[in-house]
Scaffold this motif. Structure first.
Motif, PDB file in Angstrom:
ATOM      1  N   ASP A  59       0.815  -1.213   0.000  1.00 52.47           N
ATOM      2  CA  ASP A  59       0.000   0.000   0.000  1.00 52.47           C
ATOM      3  C   ASP A  59       0.851   1.267   0.000  1.00 52.47           C
ATOM      4  O   ASP A  59       0.361   2.347  -0.318  1.00 52.47           O
ATOM      5  CB  ASP A  59      -0.927   0.027   1.226  1.00 52.47           C
ATOM      6  CG  ASP A  59      -2.031  -1.022   1.131  1.00 52.47           C
ATOM      7  OD1 ASP A  59      -2.205  -1.601   0.043  1.00 52.47           O
ATOM      8  OD2 ASP A  59      -2.714  -1.261   2.144  1.00 52.47           O
ATOM      9  N   SER A  60       2.122   1.124   0.370  1.00 52.72           N
ATOM     10  CA  SER A  60       3.025   2.277   0.352  1.00 52.72           C
ATOM     11  C   SER A  60       3.822   2.350  -0.949  1.00 52.72           C
ATOM     12  O   SER A  60       4.757   3.137  -1.077  1.00 52.72           O
ATOM     13  CB  SER A  60       3.986   2.213   1.544  1.00 52.72           C
ATOM     14  OG  SER A  60       4.740   1.013   1.531  1.00 52.72           O
ATOM     15  N   GLY A  61       3.466   1.516  -1.938  1.00 50.94           N
ATOM     16  CA  GLY A  61       4.124   1.546  -3.241  1.00 50.94           C
ATOM     17  C   GLY A  61       5.461   0.841  -3.282  1.00 50.94           C
ATOM     18  O   GLY A  61       6.202   0.963  -4.255  1.00 50.94           O
ATOM     19  N   LYS A  62       5.787   0.076  -2.235  1.00 49.39           N
ATOM     20  CA  LYS A  62       7.062  -0.629  -2.175  1.00 49.39           C
ATOM     21  C   LYS A  62       6.930  -2.043  -2.737  1.00 49.39           C
ATOM     22  O   LYS A  62       5.839  -2.600  -2.836  1.00 49.39           O
ATOM     23  CB  LYS A  62       7.580  -0.698  -0.736  1.00 49.39           C
ATOM     24  CG  LYS A  62       7.671   0.651  -0.035  1.00 49.39           C
ATOM     25  CD  LYS A  62       8.646   1.582  -0.712  1.00 49.39           C
ATOM     26  CE  LYS A  62       8.767   2.897   0.044  1.00 49.39           C
ATOM     27  NZ  LYS A  62       9.675   3.855  -0.635  1.00 49.39           N
ATOM     28  N   MET A  63       8.077  -2.606  -3.087  1.00 54.10           N
ATOM     29  CA  MET A  63       8.116  -3.957  -3.609  1.00 54.10           C
ATOM     30  C   MET A  63       8.389  -4.951  -2.488  1.00 54.10           C
ATOM     31  O   MET A  63       9.316  -4.784  -1.706  1.00 54.10           O
ATOM     32  CB  MET A  63       9.203  -4.073  -4.676  1.00 54.10           C
ATOM     33  CG  MET A  63       9.330  -5.467  -5.280  1.00 54.10           C
ATOM     34  SD  MET A  63      10.687  -5.543  -6.489  1.00 54.10           S
ATOM     35  CE  MET A  63      10.042  -4.488  -7.775  1.00 54.10           C
ATOM     36  N   SER A  64       7.561  -5.986  -2.408  1.00 51.61           N
ATOM     37  CA  SER A  64       7.753  -7.054  -1.430  1.00 51.61           C
ATOM     38  C   SER A  64       7.968  -8.347  -2.200  1.00 51.61           C
ATOM     39  O   SER A  64       7.043  -8.862  -2.837  1.00 51.61           O
ATOM     40  CB  SER A  64       6.530  -7.157  -0.513  1.00 51.61           C
ATOM     41  OG  SER A  64       6.672  -8.231   0.397  1.00 51.61           O
ATOM     42  N   SER A  65       9.205  -8.886  -2.157  1.00 48.62           N
ATOM     43  CA  SER A  65       9.542 -10.051  -2.979  1.00 48.62           C
ATOM     44  C   SER A  65       9.557 -11.327  -2.156  1.00 48.62           C
ATOM     45  O   SER A  65       9.729 -11.315  -0.934  1.00 48.62           O
ATOM     46  CB  SER A  65      10.900  -9.863  -3.656  1.00 48.62           C
ATOM     47  OG  SER A  65      11.929  -9.798  -2.689  1.00 48.62           O
ATOM     48  N   ALA A  66       9.379 -12.439  -2.848  1.00 46.78           N
ATOM     49  CA  ALA A  66       9.426 -13.771  -2.244  1.00 46.78           C
ATOM     50  C   ALA A  66      10.027 -14.722  -3.263  1.00 46.78           C
ATOM     51  O   ALA A  66       9.779 -14.585  -4.465  1.00 46.78           O
ATOM     52  CB  ALA A  66       8.037 -14.242  -1.836  1.00 46.78           C
ATOM     53  N   PRO A  67      10.833 -15.711  -2.808  1.00 44.79           N
ATOM     54  CA  PRO A  67      11.493 -16.628  -3.760  1.00 44.79           C
ATOM     55  C   PRO A  67      10.523 -17.354  -4.688  1.00 44.79           C
ATOM     56  O   PRO A  67      10.851 -17.631  -5.844  1.00 44.79           O
ATOM     57  CB  PRO A  67      12.227 -17.602  -2.834  1.00 44.79           C
ATOM     58  CG  PRO A  67      12.452 -16.839  -1.573  1.00 44.79           C
ATOM     59  CD  PRO A  67      11.236 -15.971  -1.419  1.00 44.79           C
ATOM     60  N   SER A  68       9.323 -17.669  -4.185  1.00 45.90           N
ATOM     61  CA  SER A  68       8.369 -18.393  -5.020  1.00 45.90           C
ATOM     62  C   SER A  68       6.951 -18.058  -4.569  1.00 45.90           C
ATOM     63  O   SER A  68       6.740 -17.486  -3.497  1.00 45.90           O
ATOM     64  CB  SER A  68       8.595 -19.910  -4.928  1.00 45.90           C
ATOM     65  OG  SER A  68       8.419 -20.357  -3.590  1.00 45.90           O
ATOM     66  N   SER A  69       5.995 -18.424  -5.402  1.00 44.13           N
ATOM     67  CA  SER A  69       4.594 -18.165  -5.076  1.00 44.13           C
ATOM     68  C   SER A  69       3.719 -19.049  -5.945  1.00 44.13           C
ATOM     69  O   SER A  69       4.056 -19.365  -7.083  1.00 44.13           O
ATOM     70  CB  SER A  69       4.257 -16.690  -5.310  1.00 44.13           C
ATOM     71  OG  SER A  69       2.868 -16.471  -5.194  1.00 44.13           O
ATOM     72  N   ASN A  70       2.584 -19.442  -5.394  1.00 45.08           N
ATOM     73  CA  ASN A  70       1.606 -20.212  -6.151  1.00 45.08           C
ATOM     74  C   ASN A  70       0.555 -19.326  -6.809  1.00 45.08           C
ATOM     75  O   ASN A  70      -0.389 -19.841  -7.418  1.00 45.08           O
ATOM     76  CB  ASN A  70       0.912 -21.231  -5.232  1.00 45.08           C
ATOM     77  CG  ASN A  70       1.865 -22.317  -4.736  1.00 45.08           C
ATOM     78  OD1 ASN A  70       2.745 -22.756  -5.481  1.00 45.08           O
ATOM     79  ND2 ASN A  70       1.684 -22.748  -3.504  1.00 45.08           N
ATOM     80  N   ASN A  71       0.721 -18.017  -6.685  1.00 42.62           N
ATOM     81  CA  ASN A  71      -0.234 -17.091  -7.293  1.00 42.62           C
ATOM     82  C   ASN A  71      -0.238 -17.234  -8.808  1.00 42.62           C
ATOM     83  O   ASN A  71       0.802 -17.451  -9.430  1.00 42.62           O
ATOM     84  CB  ASN A  71       0.099 -15.657  -6.918  1.00 42.62           C
ATOM     85  CG  ASN A  71      -0.188 -15.353  -5.454  1.00 42.62           C
ATOM     86  OD1 ASN A  71      -0.600 -16.230  -4.705  1.00 42.62           O
ATOM     87  ND2 ASN A  71       0.029 -14.117  -5.059  1.00 42.62           N
TER      88      ASN A  71
END
Length: 275
Positions: free
Chosen positions: A71-83
């Protein structure tokens, strides 16, 4: 007294939004946006280059991660995702490790296959470029018995977006308020995005008194995630004379057709120089 070394480890993470150079390493472009509907086949190709100065020799490895926008326009990364909007399962890139030397640029090619399986709207990933070997930097110390060593590891992130199918980009300017905080006038801006693809905006603000433009300044450029919200606050220019003013904010973004759209909001405020 026995000598000892204080070691500090720092990981520098840079998510590119504009052209940027750090530690003599340059990446071009720093942001990749693709429209799968313009592809003639079931794949998309793109590329970016990485370059260091002539005196630098650096070995890099590449790997992708999924990310979301907060919501603050920042990037939140994760090694993998099922999305479903995760681009990583469709991505192939060459090379996945290389050495920069003598100022020669390295071209990295990225291909997305089976793109017809992507959902309608936006899918994304970030391509990380990370140096294989951490750098050691010795720092001066006032104590002859203590030496300080800084371990620096650099990671550069290039966001990659792919829009496919029926995608919609709709920006909304929900609210603009001006309040006094600690003797400063502070604006609070609330925005949102409809549709299923992000909205990236830029713009300016105007300070108006008696229908005359007093000041004008650039607003920060930010990204609102699809069907998300964004809030920003900032301090208005100081040293304004007493009186009644209007703050007019004009933001611009491009919709799914590439057309420029304006978001405009005004707020009135007063300036009193009395204590």
């Amino acid at each position: 007294m026995k000598d000892f070394t204080v070691t500090t480890f720092i990981l520098l993470v840079l998510f590119f939004q504009t052209n940027f150079a750090f530690a003599a390493v340059r990446v071009m472009p720093t942001l990749i946006e693709l429209n799968a509907n313009k592809s003639r086949g079931n794949y998309l190709t793109t590329a970016f280059s990485v370059q260091a100065d002539k005196g630098e020799t650096i070995r890099f490895k590449l790997y992708p991660e999924y990310f979301t926008i907060t919501d603050s326009g920042k990037m939140s990364s994760a090694p993998s995702s099922n999305n479903a909007d995760n681009l990583i399962p469709y991505a192939r890139f060459v090379p996945n490790e290389f050495t920069l030397k003598d100022g020669k640029p390295q071209l990295v090619r990225v291909t997305f296959t089976d793109i017809k399986k992507l959902p309608d709207g936006e899918s994304r990933m970030v391509m990380f470029i990370e140096d294989v070997k951490a750098k050691e930097v010795l720092l001066p110390s006032g104590n002859k018995n203590v030496s300080t060593k800084l371990i620096v590891k650099t990671r550069l992130g290039i966001p990659i977006y792919v829009d496919r199918g029926r995608f919609v980009k709709v920006g909304r300017f929900d609210d603009l308020q001006i309040q006094k905080e600690n003797h400063n006038l502070v604006y609070k801006m609330s925005l949102s995005a409809g549709g299923n693809s992000k909205v990236r905006y830029h713009g300016k603000a105007q300070i108006i008194k008696d229908k005359k433009l007093i000041k004008e300044f650039e607003m920060n450029s930010n990204t609102i995630r699809a069907n998300g919200v964004f809030e920003e606050r900032g301090i208005l220019p100081q040293n304004l004379e007493e009186g009644e003013y209007i703050m007019k904010v004009i933001l611009t973004y491009k919709n799914e057709k590439g057309e420029s759209k304006n978001l405009i909001k005004e707020a009135q405020f007063s300036v009193t120089n009395s204590i």
